[in-house]
Design a protein around this motif. Structure first.
Motif, short mmCIF file in Angstrom:
data_model
loop_
_atom_site.label_atom_id
_atom_site.label_comp_id
_atom_site.label_asym_id
_atom_site.label_seq_id
_atom_site.Cartn_x
_atom_site.Cartn_y
_atom_site.Cartn_z
N ILE A 111 59.52 24.79 56.93
CA ILE A 111 59.68 25.66 55.75
C ILE A 111 58.35 25.80 55.02
CG2 ILE A 111 60.77 25.83 53.48
CD1 ILE A 111 63.24 24.49 54.66
N GLN A 112 57.60 24.69 54.92
CA GLN A 112 56.29 24.73 54.27
C GLN A 112 55.32 25.65 55.02
OE1 GLN A 112 55.26 20.56 54.13
NE2 GLN A 112 56.18 20.27 52.10
N LEU A 113 55.39 25.63 56.34
CA LEU A 113 54.51 26.50 57.14
C LEU A 113 54.86 27.97 56.93
CD1 LEU A 113 54.25 24.49 60.48
CD2 LEU A 113 52.43 24.90 58.83
N PHE A 114 56.16 28.28 56.84
CA PHE A 114 56.56 29.66 56.58
C PHE A 114 56.14 30.09 55.17
CE2 PHE A 114 59.68 29.10 60.10
CZ PHE A 114 59.29 30.20 60.86
N ALA A 115 56.22 29.17 54.22
CA ALA A 115 55.76 29.48 52.86
C ALA A 115 54.26 29.73 52.86
CB ALA A 115 56.11 28.33 51.92
N LEU A 116 53.54 28.95 53.65
CA LEU A 116 52.10 29.13 53.78
C LEU A 116 51.77 30.49 54.39
CD1 LEU A 116 49.48 27.55 53.27
CD2 LEU A 116 49.63 26.73 55.62
N ASN A 120 45.50 29.23 49.04
CA ASN A 120 45.79 29.19 50.47
C ASN A 120 45.03 28.05 51.15
OD1 ASN A 120 46.83 29.90 52.91
ND2 ASN A 120 45.99 31.95 52.96
N LEU A 121 43.75 27.91 50.82
CA LEU A 121 42.92 26.85 51.39
C LEU A 121 43.45 25.47 51.02
CD1 LEU A 121 40.30 26.14 52.94
CD2 LEU A 121 39.11 26.21 50.75
N TRP A 122 43.84 25.30 49.76
CA TRP A 122 44.37 24.02 49.27
C TRP A 122 45.68 23.68 49.98
CZ3 TRP A 122 48.70 22.61 46.17
CH2 TRP A 122 48.65 21.30 45.67
N LEU A 123 46.55 24.67 50.12
CA LEU A 123 47.84 24.44 50.78
C LEU A 123 47.65 24.14 52.26
CD1 LEU A 123 50.08 27.20 49.14
CD2 LEU A 123 50.16 24.74 48.73
N ASN A 124 46.67 24.78 52.89
CA ASN A 124 46.38 24.49 54.30
C ASN A 124 46.08 23.01 54.50
OD1 ASN A 124 46.75 26.98 55.46
ND2 ASN A 124 44.61 27.58 55.38
N GLY A 125 45.18 22.49 53.65
CA GLY A 125 44.81 21.08 53.75
C GLY A 125 45.98 20.15 53.48
N ARG A 126 46.80 20.48 52.48
CA ARG A 126 47.94 19.63 52.12
C ARG A 126 48.98 19.59 53.25
NH1 ARG A 126 48.04 16.37 47.60
NH2 ARG A 126 50.26 16.82 47.35
N VAL A 127 49.30 20.75 53.80
CA VAL A 127 50.31 20.82 54.86
C VAL A 127 49.81 20.12 56.12
CG1 VAL A 127 51.59 22.37 56.38
CG2 VAL A 127 51.39 22.91 53.96
N ALA A 128 48.53 20.35 56.47
CA ALA A 128 47.96 19.69 57.66
C ALA A 128 47.96 18.18 57.48
CB ALA A 128 46.54 20.20 57.89
N ALA A 129 47.62 17.70 56.28
CA ALA A 129 47.63 16.26 56.01
C ALA A 129 49.04 15.68 56.11
CB ALA A 129 47.04 15.99 54.63
N ALA A 130 50.02 16.41 55.59
CA ALA A 130 51.41 15.95 55.64
C ALA A 130 51.90 15.87 57.08
CB ALA A 130 52.30 16.89 54.82
N ILE A 131 51.57 16.88 57.88
CA ILE A 131 51.97 16.87 59.30
C ILE A 131 51.29 15.72 60.03
CG2 ILE A 131 51.82 18.14 61.47
CD1 ILE A 131 52.10 20.72 59.85
N GLY A 132 50.00 15.50 59.74
CA GLY A 132 49.28 14.40 60.36
C GLY A 132 49.88 13.05 60.00
N SER A 133 50.29 12.89 58.75
CA SER A 133 50.92 11.64 58.32
C SER A 133 52.24 11.42 59.04
CB SER A 133 51.14 11.67 56.80
OG SER A 133 51.77 10.49 56.36
N ASP A 134 53.02 12.48 59.21
CA ASP A 134 54.29 12.38 59.94
C ASP A 134 54.05 11.93 61.38
OD1 ASP A 134 55.54 13.23 57.66
OD2 ASP A 134 55.85 15.29 58.34
#
Length: 283
Positions: free
Chosen positions: A21-26, A99-113
């Motif tokens: 859902i976060q990726l679609f929001a992005l 957009n840039l900030w959200l990219n980093g946050r989502v990528a970090a969250a996926i990496g943590s998972d």
């Protein structure tokens, strides 16, 4: 490449519903950013025309949308056109930063998972598996290679954003001048593909060297610290330091080279774009 797309497809299958859902929001934010670029391009035409004291035909639409059509340039004040242009630029910049900030946050969250899931799977293996496993390889996977995966995800999200922004800019240029749009797409696509072809093999080779060197560094560190008593008694500090250096130096140089190769297309295309725009303005 097909391997990269397959890798991201595998990652997608392991993502939680929340991350998807976060990726679609992005993706939605990226589309908004593209729309803001279209408006900025549309506002640039009357602004540049006023600065150069040019006159445009009244039949030419200054803005591509009905709610932004104010008539001919002569009917607009310099203050109004400048205000529209500045507002459009600010909104586009803010959208890009979000957009840039959200990219980093989502990528970090996926990496943590991915990292936590890999760690849980590792410590859930039977004891016999741990006896036959190289701990340095596991540490390298959980820390270094997961970090590289996060970087790759972040770059992939940036690529999607860049593609959407490029489509928005292309639409904006098409509304202004179709021939200009086609020429720009052809020229920049050719340069980008050429640079990608030249740098791709070097980047892949750098990644292999970095991954191999990292495993050697972790192994050497574990062995030296695990046998620190013998190292001190036998005065082998220089020996282990030299072994460490032989792995560390190539890794650092390859990392620096990868950073340079990754940034080179961006700056070179930006420079070429400014030259291209200057040439068009001169014409």
């Amino acid at each position: 490449s097909k391997t990269t797309l397959f890798l991201f497809f595998c990652i997608w299958q392991h993502l939680s519903k929340r991350r998807k859902i976060q990726l679609f929001a992005l993706l939605g934010v990226s589309i908004l950013s593209a729309l803001s670029e279209i408006v900025t391009l549309s506002a640039m035409i009357p602004f540049l025309a006023l600065l150069t004291n040019s006159e445009l035909n009244n039949d030419i639409a200054i803005f591509p949308f009905d709610f932004l059509k104010f008539g001919s340039i002569s009917g607009l004040s310099l203050l109004k056109i400048t205000s529209i242009f500045i507002t459009a630029v600010i909104i586009a910049s803010i959208t890009r930063l979000i957009n840039l900030w959200l990219n980093g946050r989502v990528a970090a969250a996926i990496g943590s998972d991915i990292s936590c899931k890999s760690f849980k799977n590792s410590i859930s293996q039977p004891y016999i598996v741990h006896l036959n496993r190289n701990s340095s390889s596991l540490i390298s996977t959980l820390i270094t290679e997961v970090n590289l995966t996060v970087v790759a995800i972040n770059l992939f999200l940036k690529l999607i954003t860049a593609v959407i922004l490029s489509i928005g800019i292309l639409i904006g240029l098409s509304l202004i001048n179709l021939k200009l749009s086609i020429s720009a797409v052809f020229i920049f696509s050719t340069i980008y593909l050429l640079l990608g072809f030249i740098f791709r093999k070097r980047l892949l080779n750098n990644s292999r060297v970095i991954s191999l060197s990292t495993k050697k560094l972790i192994k050497n560190t574990q062995e030296s610290l695990g046998a620190i008593r013998e190292v001190i008694l036998d005065s082998h500090q220089n020996l282990y330091t030299n072994i460490f250096l032989k792995s560390d130096r190539p890794m650092r140089l390859k990392q620096a080279n990868s950073v340079f190769l990754g940034s080179f297309p961006k700056y070179s295309l930006e420079a070429f774009g400014l030259v291209f725009i200057s040439f068009l303005l001169y014409i």
